[in-house]
Design an enzyme around this catalytic site. Structure first.
Site, PDB file in Angstrom:
ATOM      1  N   GLY A 161       0.816  -1.078   0.032  1.00  0.00           N
ATOM      2  CA  GLY A 161       0.079  -0.007   0.090  1.00  0.00           C
ATOM      3  C   GLY A 161       0.732   1.289  -0.091  1.00  0.00           C
TER       4      GLY A 161
ATOM      5  N   ALA B 256       1.426   3.578  -2.083  1.00  0.00           N
ATOM      6  CA  ALA B 256       0.976   4.758  -2.575  1.00  0.00           C
ATOM      7  C   ALA B 256       0.000   5.737  -1.893  1.00  0.00           C
ATOM      8  CB  ALA B 256       0.438   4.494  -3.990  1.00  0.00           C
TER       9      ALA B 256
ATOM     10  N   THR C  72      -3.293  -1.347   9.586  1.00  0.00           N
ATOM     11  CA  THR C  72      -4.528  -1.460   9.032  1.00  0.00           C
ATOM     12  C   THR C  72      -5.685  -1.736   9.973  1.00  0.00           C
ATOM     13  OG1 THR C  72      -3.749  -2.176   6.894  1.00  0.00           O
ATOM     14  CG2 THR C  72      -6.087  -2.664   7.254  1.00  0.00           C
TER      15      THR C  72
ATOM     16  N   ASN D 225      -3.568   1.729  16.733  1.00  0.00           N
ATOM     17  CA  ASN D 225      -3.025   3.083  16.786  1.00  0.00           C
ATOM     18  C   ASN D 225      -1.359   2.817  17.072  1.00  0.00           C
ATOM     19  OD1 ASN D 225      -2.136   5.414  17.615  1.00  0.00           O
ATOM     20  ND2 ASN D 225      -4.295   6.228  17.424  1.00  0.00           N
ATOM     21  N   MET D 226      -0.613   3.426  16.201  1.00  0.00           N
ATOM     22  CA  MET D 226       0.879   2.988  16.777  1.00  0.00           C
ATOM     23  C   MET D 226       1.516   4.449  17.357  1.00  0.00           C
ATOM     24  SD  MET D 226       1.629   0.604  14.764  1.00  0.00           S
ATOM     25  CE  MET D 226       1.021  -0.646  13.412  1.00  0.00           C
TER      26      MET D 226
ATOM     27  N   HIS E  33     -12.415  11.948  12.821  1.00  0.00           N
ATOM     28  CA  HIS E  33     -11.313  11.638  11.873  1.00  0.00           C
ATOM     29  C   HIS E  33     -11.611  12.536  10.475  1.00  0.00           C
ATOM     30  CE1 HIS E  33     -10.061   8.328  14.567  1.00  0.00           C
ATOM     31  NE2 HIS E  33      -8.894   8.632  13.763  1.00  0.00           N
ATOM     32  N   HIS E  34     -10.582  12.498   9.615  1.00  0.00           N
ATOM     33  CA  HIS E  34     -10.694  13.263   8.384  1.00  0.00           C
ATOM     34  C   HIS E  34     -11.743  12.655   7.352  1.00  0.00           C
ATOM     35  CE1 HIS E  34      -8.586   9.474   6.678  1.00  0.00           C
ATOM     36  NE2 HIS E  34      -8.079   9.550   7.768  1.00  0.00           N
TER      37      HIS E  34
ATOM     38  N   LYS F 213     -11.657   8.692   5.862  1.00  0.00           N
ATOM     39  CA  LYS F 213     -11.657   7.429   6.656  1.00  0.00           C
ATOM     40  C   LYS F 213     -13.091   6.657   6.006  1.00  0.00           C
ATOM     41  CE  LYS F 213     -11.025   5.818  11.128  1.00  0.00           C
ATOM     42  NZ  LYS F 213      -9.789   4.686  10.496  1.00  0.00           N
TER      43      LYS F 213
ATOM     44  N   GLY G 173     -10.271   2.308  14.513  1.00  0.00           N
ATOM     45  CA  GLY G 173      -9.953   1.000  15.245  1.00  0.00           C
ATOM     46  C   GLY G 173      -9.469   1.340  16.584  1.00  0.00           C
TER      47      GLY G 173
HETATM   48  P1  NAD Z   1      -5.313   4.829   1.754  1.00  0.00           P
HETATM   49  O1  NAD Z   1      -6.435   4.427   1.117  1.00  0.00           O
HETATM   50  O2  NAD Z   1      -4.735   6.309   1.620  1.00  0.00           O
HETATM   51  O3  NAD Z   1      -4.056   3.759   1.209  1.00  0.00           O
HETATM   52  C1  NAD Z   1      -4.322   2.563   1.500  1.00  0.00           C
HETATM   53  C2  NAD Z   1      -3.395   1.992   0.076  1.00  0.00           C
HETATM   54  O4  NAD Z   1      -3.498   0.649   0.139  1.00  0.00           O
HETATM   55  C3  NAD Z   1      -3.939   2.458  -0.982  1.00  0.00           C
HETATM   56  O5  NAD Z   1      -3.034   3.248  -1.982  1.00  0.00           O
HETATM   57  C4  NAD Z   1      -4.416   1.235  -1.810  1.00  0.00           C
HETATM   58  O6  NAD Z   1      -4.335   1.031  -3.238  1.00  0.00           O
HETATM   59  C5  NAD Z   1      -3.344   0.213  -1.076  1.00  0.00           C
HETATM   60  N1  NAD Z   1      -4.004  -1.242  -1.212  1.00  0.00           N
HETATM   61  C6  NAD Z   1      -5.171  -1.599  -0.859  1.00  0.00           C
HETATM   62  N2  NAD Z   1      -5.168  -3.005  -1.205  1.00  0.00           N
HETATM   63  C7  NAD Z   1      -3.911  -3.313  -1.564  1.00  0.00           C
HETATM   64  C8  NAD Z   1      -3.497  -4.633  -1.896  1.00  0.00           C
HETATM   65  N3  NAD Z   1      -3.946  -5.815  -2.013  1.00  0.00           N
HETATM   66  N4  NAD Z   1      -2.055  -4.398  -2.356  1.00  0.00           N
HETATM   67  C9  NAD Z   1      -1.257  -3.456  -2.028  1.00  0.00           C
HETATM   68  N5  NAD Z   1      -1.772  -2.197  -1.779  1.00  0.00           N
HETATM   69  C10 NAD Z   1      -3.243  -2.078  -1.347  1.00  0.00           C
HETATM   70  O7  NAD Z   1      -5.505   4.709   3.251  1.00  0.00           O
HETATM   71  P2  NAD Z   1      -4.817   5.189   4.623  1.00  0.00           P
HETATM   72  O8  NAD Z   1      -5.210   6.396   4.949  1.00  0.00           O
HETATM   73  O9  NAD Z   1      -3.234   5.379   4.288  1.00  0.00           O
HETATM   74  O10 NAD Z   1      -5.095   4.125   5.698  1.00  0.00           O
HETATM   75  C11 NAD Z   1      -4.880   2.913   5.421  1.00  0.00           C
HETATM   76  C12 NAD Z   1      -5.163   1.965   6.701  1.00  0.00           C
HETATM   77  O11 NAD Z   1      -4.544   2.440   7.534  1.00  0.00           O
HETATM   78  C13 NAD Z   1      -6.772   2.369   7.125  1.00  0.00           C
HETATM   79  O12 NAD Z   1      -7.233   1.051   7.561  1.00  0.00           O
HETATM   80  C14 NAD Z   1      -6.604   3.432   8.205  1.00  0.00           C
HETATM   81  O13 NAD Z   1      -7.632   3.202   9.277  1.00  0.00           O
HETATM   82  C15 NAD Z   1      -5.275   2.739   9.030  1.00  0.00           C
HETATM   83  N6  NAD Z   1      -4.542   3.785  10.059  1.00  0.00           N
HETATM   84  C16 NAD Z   1      -3.942   3.051  10.899  1.00  0.00           C
HETATM   85  C17 NAD Z   1      -3.199   3.848  11.944  1.00  0.00           C
HETATM   86  C18 NAD Z   1      -2.724   3.290  12.781  1.00  0.00           C
HETATM   87  O14 NAD Z   1      -2.000   3.884  13.893  1.00  0.00           O
HETATM   88  N7  NAD Z   1      -2.753   1.899  13.206  1.00  0.00           N
HETATM   89  C19 NAD Z   1      -3.071   5.350  11.571  1.00  0.00           C
HETATM   90  C20 NAD Z   1      -3.717   5.900  10.332  1.00  0.00           C
HETATM   91  C21 NAD Z   1      -4.442   5.030   9.575  1.00  0.00           C
END
Ligand code: NAD
Length: 266
Positions: A7, A9, A98, A123-124, A154-155, A158, A164
């Site tokens: 992911g 990008a 995720t 949440n990290m 959140h933005h 989301k 989460g």
């Molecule tokens: P986003 O949509 O900007 O990015 C997700 C990326 O994953 C996209 O580029 C998409 O094309 C890619 N993707 C989807 N399926 C894929 C696959 N099979 N193989 C490769 N790439 C794939 O979303 P985001 O804002 O970056 O958030 C992503 C996740 O992280 C969400 O679930 C969000 O809630 C979570 N998040 C967690 C924390 C944390 O601290 N744990 C913080 C922020 C966001």
């Protein structure tokens, strides 16, 4: 350590790239994206706005797991499921940020963690992980006379609600009260709902703008109220935490770990 980013990008993927490039001792093993992504074939660092790193975005996660020491995953639950299987197959460590993971996803992570080091946290951020501990403590100390409500914002992009992190705070509150969150949770109220159910743990999710993440746990008693909260002003804190977790996996035994393990809070 060579870090692969699935992911790569995405919003978080690009922030993780920035952290890897800025951290001594780490290099980019590569990145993967969905086949439809315009980033496939581009330089991993360049597509995120940095100087080229000489490794490219592919759509073959299996190849990335073979090339990396650790893979960082901020994608979507269905993709994370496949990545956990690849971690088990290759023995490559996996850091999962995720959210929106359900029982079937968590069961798959547990199974994969017999063969690979997996760190999973909704949440990290270090401060949020401290908030989880404080929430459990407050819920235990204040008891059922205090109603617990968890509010998050959140933005606008989301896709899952409640966040989460809000659910993890709910789990912490339920643990403090010695109840199951599945029995106590009240997720979304509308219309003539009747009076508040005693012992409920309520959730409210707000969405808008570019809010990185705000969480408040409210303990509402009669005549007083305790509020514990956290405000993230940049999502970079989550990328920093993920990279810290990636470094921490080195030399660990296979198992399913949390950010609280990484931060030494357990
Ligand atoms: P986003 O949509 O900007 O990015 C997700 C990326 O994953 C996209 O580029 C998409 O094309 C890619 N993707 C989807 N399926 C894929 C696959 N099979 N193989 C490769 N790439 C794939 O979303 P985001 O804002 O970056 O958030 C992503 C996740 O992280 C969400 O679930 C969000 O809630 C979570 N998040 C967690 C924390 C944390 O601290 N744990 C913080 C922020 C966001």
């Amino acid at each position: 350590m060579k870090v692969g980013i699935v992911g790569c990008a995405g919003r978080m993927g690009r922030m993780v790239i920035a952290e890897v490039l800025a951290t001594p001792g780490l290099s980019l093993a590569g990145g993967s994206e969905q086949p439809i992504s315009a980033s496939v074939g581009q330089d991993v660092a360049a597509q995120a706005g940095f100087d080229p790193a000489g490794v490219f975005v592919g759509d073959d996660a299996a190849a990335l797991f073979k090339a990396a020491d650790v893979v960082v995953d901020f994608t979507q639950p269905a993709a994370t499921l496949g990545h956990a299987r690849l971690a088990a197959k290759t023995g490559t460590a996996l850091v999962i940020g995720t959210t929106g993971l359900e029982r079937k996803h968590l069961d798959a992570l547990k199974k994969a963690s017999k063969k690979a080091v997996i760190v999973q946290a909704a949440n990290m951020s270090a401060a949020v992980n401290l908030l989880l501990g404080l929430t459990e403590q407050a819920a235990a100390a204040l008891g059922p006379d205090f109603d617990i409500e968890i509010v998050e914002m959140h933005h606008r992009m989301k896709v899952d609600a409640p966040s989460g992190t809000a659910l993890a705070l709910g789990e912490a509150a339920a643990k403090g009260r010695k109840v199951r969150l599945a029995d106590a949770a009240e997720r979304g109220r509308d219309g003539i709902t009747g009076a508040r159910r005693p012992g409920a743990i309520g959730f409210a999710a707000l969405r808008g703008g570019d809010v990185a993440g705000t969480h408040t746990v409210i303990f509402a008693g009669t005549g007083e109220r305790l509020e514990l909260g956290h405000v993230a002003t940049t999502r970079q804190v989550f990328a920093k935490g993920a990279v810290r977790a990636a470094q921490w996996t080195k030399g660990r035994k296979p198992g399913l770990y949390s950010m609280r393990d990484v931060l030494g809070m357990k």
